[in-house]
Write a protein that holds these residues in place. Structure first.
Motif, PDB file in Angstrom:
ATOM      1  N   LEU A  95      64.388  -9.049  61.910  1.00  0.00           N
ATOM      2  CA  LEU A  95      63.229  -8.374  62.497  1.00  0.00           C
ATOM      3  C   LEU A  95      63.484  -6.881  62.395  1.00  0.00           C
ATOM      4  CD1 LEU A  95      60.559  -9.107  64.056  1.00  0.00           C
ATOM      5  CD2 LEU A  95      61.787  -8.428  66.121  1.00  0.00           C
ATOM      6  N   LEU A  96      62.615  -6.192  61.647  1.00  0.00           N
ATOM      7  CA  LEU A  96      62.753  -4.756  61.449  1.00  0.00           C
ATOM      8  C   LEU A  96      61.737  -4.047  62.335  1.00  0.00           C
ATOM      9  CD1 LEU A  96      62.933  -4.734  57.545  1.00  0.00           C
ATOM     10  CD2 LEU A  96      64.800  -5.012  59.186  1.00  0.00           C
ATOM     11  N   THR A  97      62.219  -3.238  63.267  1.00  0.00           N
ATOM     12  CA  THR A  97      61.334  -2.489  64.144  1.00  0.00           C
ATOM     13  C   THR A  97      61.335  -1.022  63.723  1.00  0.00           C
ATOM     14  OG1 THR A  97      62.985  -1.770  65.776  1.00  0.00           O
ATOM     15  CG2 THR A  97      62.134  -4.031  65.994  1.00  0.00           C
ATOM     16  N   LEU A  98      60.408  -0.261  64.271  1.00  0.00           N
ATOM     17  CA  LEU A  98      60.361   1.169  63.971  1.00  0.00           C
ATOM     18  C   LEU A  98      61.656   1.877  64.339  1.00  0.00           C
ATOM     19  CD1 LEU A  98      56.723   2.069  65.067  1.00  0.00           C
ATOM     20  CD2 LEU A  98      57.670   2.337  62.772  1.00  0.00           C
ATOM     21  N   THR A 102      48.774   5.301  58.156  1.00  0.00           N
ATOM     22  CA  THR A 102      48.322   5.717  59.484  1.00  0.00           C
ATOM     23  C   THR A 102      48.646   4.667  60.536  1.00  0.00           C
ATOM     24  OG1 THR A 102      46.124   4.784  59.090  1.00  0.00           O
ATOM     25  CG2 THR A 102      46.449   7.121  58.537  1.00  0.00           C
ATOM     26  N   ASP A 103      48.899   3.424  60.085  1.00  0.00           N
ATOM     27  CA  ASP A 103      49.192   2.340  61.026  1.00  0.00           C
ATOM     28  C   ASP A 103      50.390   1.516  60.563  1.00  0.00           C
ATOM     29  OD1 ASP A 103      47.938   1.318  58.807  1.00  0.00           O
ATOM     30  OD2 ASP A 103      46.782  -0.190  59.902  1.00  0.00           O
ATOM     31  N   PRO A 104      51.583   2.126  60.450  1.00  0.00           N
ATOM     32  CA  PRO A 104      52.743   1.326  60.055  1.00  0.00           C
ATOM     33  C   PRO A 104      52.988   0.220  61.068  1.00  0.00           C
ATOM     34  CG  PRO A 104      53.446   3.442  60.934  1.00  0.00           C
ATOM     35  CD  PRO A 104      51.957   3.515  60.783  1.00  0.00           C
ATOM     36  N   PRO A 105      53.283  -0.993  60.612  1.00  0.00           N
ATOM     37  CA  PRO A 105      53.490  -2.089  61.561  1.00  0.00           C
ATOM     38  C   PRO A 105      54.653  -1.791  62.499  1.00  0.00           C
ATOM     39  CG  PRO A 105      53.305  -2.906  59.311  1.00  0.00           C
ATOM     40  CD  PRO A 105      53.422  -1.428  59.213  1.00  0.00           C
ATOM     41  N   PRO A 106      54.501  -2.005  63.803  1.00  0.00           N
ATOM     42  CA  PRO A 106      55.624  -1.772  64.722  1.00  0.00           C
ATOM     43  C   PRO A 106      56.822  -2.663  64.413  1.00  0.00           C
ATOM     44  CG  PRO A 106      53.558  -1.923  65.936  1.00  0.00           C
ATOM     45  CD  PRO A 106      53.263  -2.355  64.526  1.00  0.00           C
ATOM     46  N   ILE A 107      56.553  -3.892  63.946  1.00  0.00           N
ATOM     47  CA  ILE A 107      57.648  -4.788  63.576  1.00  0.00           C
ATOM     48  C   ILE A 107      57.314  -5.483  62.272  1.00  0.00           C
ATOM     49  CG2 ILE A 107      58.319  -5.176  65.977  1.00  0.00           C
ATOM     50  CD1 ILE A 107      57.119  -7.969  65.778  1.00  0.00           C
TER      51      ILE A 107
END
Length: 380
Positions: free
Chosen positions: A86-89, A102-107
């Motif tokens: 799981l890759l998070t910001l 403009t909307d990078p996925p949070p995870i």
């Protein structure tokens, strides 16, 4: 495998990604205001209500409902299996290239080899109902590019996508590998006919999805998948596409993000050539061999496109300060004296979502912090 962050933090990231009506843009806003996701969930209802609908703010202050709790538990169980990530910001492996969105996925859910995210990437996309020649071209271009060290990115769809993934895999261990961005949950395969291909990618490449486990392949998910394909890649090759095609969406997004767009020409009599010909008329580069792409991108094929900010450990936080001009500009403006959000926006003249996104990333990286009154200051 061991979880790559404390379970409390992972639970908070997953819960925020699952909350109805929240969305990636609001998650980023809350991160910019409160810090890490667990800080959002422990904030007061009143402070949350300054940025959210009161009902949503109140819901975040409560324990998750049974459906969300079950989904969080399921995600953590999935994450414990070998090859699951799981890759998070806040994760150093999160693809930096996605910050251009403009909307990078949070995870992001990942299955396979996250080390491939370190490699330069080239997307190959095209028609689902491709011709035999189109699939042969996609396979040949992908194999050639993989042998040159490129990781081939596509969307696991039928036709051109599948042929591109297979071509990159056929380059063997010496190749750059392949990455499939899914329009479903990472535990689902769409189309079902690509089950064996998805297994090969999970073993030798990387599967990536922003969608929760169990998410089916709904039509509106695929344009969202396409934006990630475009953002990850330094260039996008369209092999075959009709005049109205999802591949043209990917190409348009790539152009808007400053990526190179390539297209293979075809017969003037073929409907699947019309999309490629339209792209060429609009400025896409006509290519006849994989080497055409390699030579065009040679100067831009730099390692570290993906490199993320350091984790928020409080040490070494400025190690890569020079890699992002926007981050550098923001850090120079913040300085060591606290400054409020309105002043930053007025001075930099950036859109609020862009400013908040950069502030979020710098705070997660441990390079700035917030004072008790909500102002920002650079860490010494």
């Amino acid at each position: 495998m061991p979880l790559n962050a404390p379970e409390t933090e992972l639970r908070a990231w997953i819960r925020l990604s699952l909350e109805p009506d929240l969305g990636a843009d609001r998650v980023r806003l809350l991160l910019s205001v409160f810090g890490m996701p667990q800080d959002i969930l422990t904030a007061t209802t009143g402070s949350l209500a300054r940025h959210l609908d009161p009902a949503l703010a109140a819901r975040l202050r409560q324990p998750p409902g049974p459906d969300i709790q079950a989904a969080v538990d399921q995600a953590l169980d999935w994450l414990r299996a070998d090859g699951h990530h799981l890759l998070t910001l806040a994760d150093p492996h999160y693809p930096r290239a996605l910050y251009a969105l403009t909307d990078p996925p949070p995870i992001l859910y990942a299955h396979g080899r996250p080390d491939l995210l370190d490699r330069p990437m080239l997307a190959i996309v095209g028609a689902r109902h491709a011709t035999a020649d189109g699939e042969r071209n996609a396979h040949a271009f992908a194999r050639h590019l993989a042998l040159q060290g490129w990781c081939v990115v596509s969307g696991l769809a039928s036709g051109i996508d599948g042929a591109a993934h297979a071509g990159a895999l056929d380059a063997g261990e010496a190749g750059g590998g392949t990455l499939a961005v899914l329009g479903t949950g990472i535990d689902r395969v769409y189309p079902a006919a690509h089950h064996a291909l998805a297994h090969r990618i999970a073993t030798h490449g990387l599967l990536l999805s922003e969608f929760p486990l169990g998410t089916p392949g709904l039509p509106f998910h695929f344009p969202r998948r396409n934006r990630i394909v475009a953002a990850l890649s330094q260039g996008v090759l369209v092999v075959e596409a009709a005049a109205r095609s999802g591949s043209l969406i990917t190409a348009r997004l790539a152009g808007e993000l400053g990526r190179e767009v390539f297209a293979i020409p075809g017969s003037i009599h073929s409907p699947l050539s019309r999309g490629c010909h339209a792209l060429i008329r609009q400025g896409a580069k006509l290519v006849e061999s994989g080497q055409d792409i390699v030579e065009e991108l040679r100067q831009g094929a730099l390692p570290g496109l993906r490199a993320a900010p350091p984790p928020a450990t409080g040490t070494g936080a400025g190690a890569d300060a020079g890699t992002d001009p926007e981050a550098d500009a923001l850090l120079r403006r913040i300085g060591l004296d606290p400054v409020d959000l309105d002043t930053l926006q007025a001075d930099l003249d950036w859109p609020i979502d862009r400013l908040m996104g950069r502030l979020t990333l710098l705070e997660i990286a441990g390079r700035i912090d917030r004072t008790a009154d909500g102002r920002y200051r650079r860490k010494a």
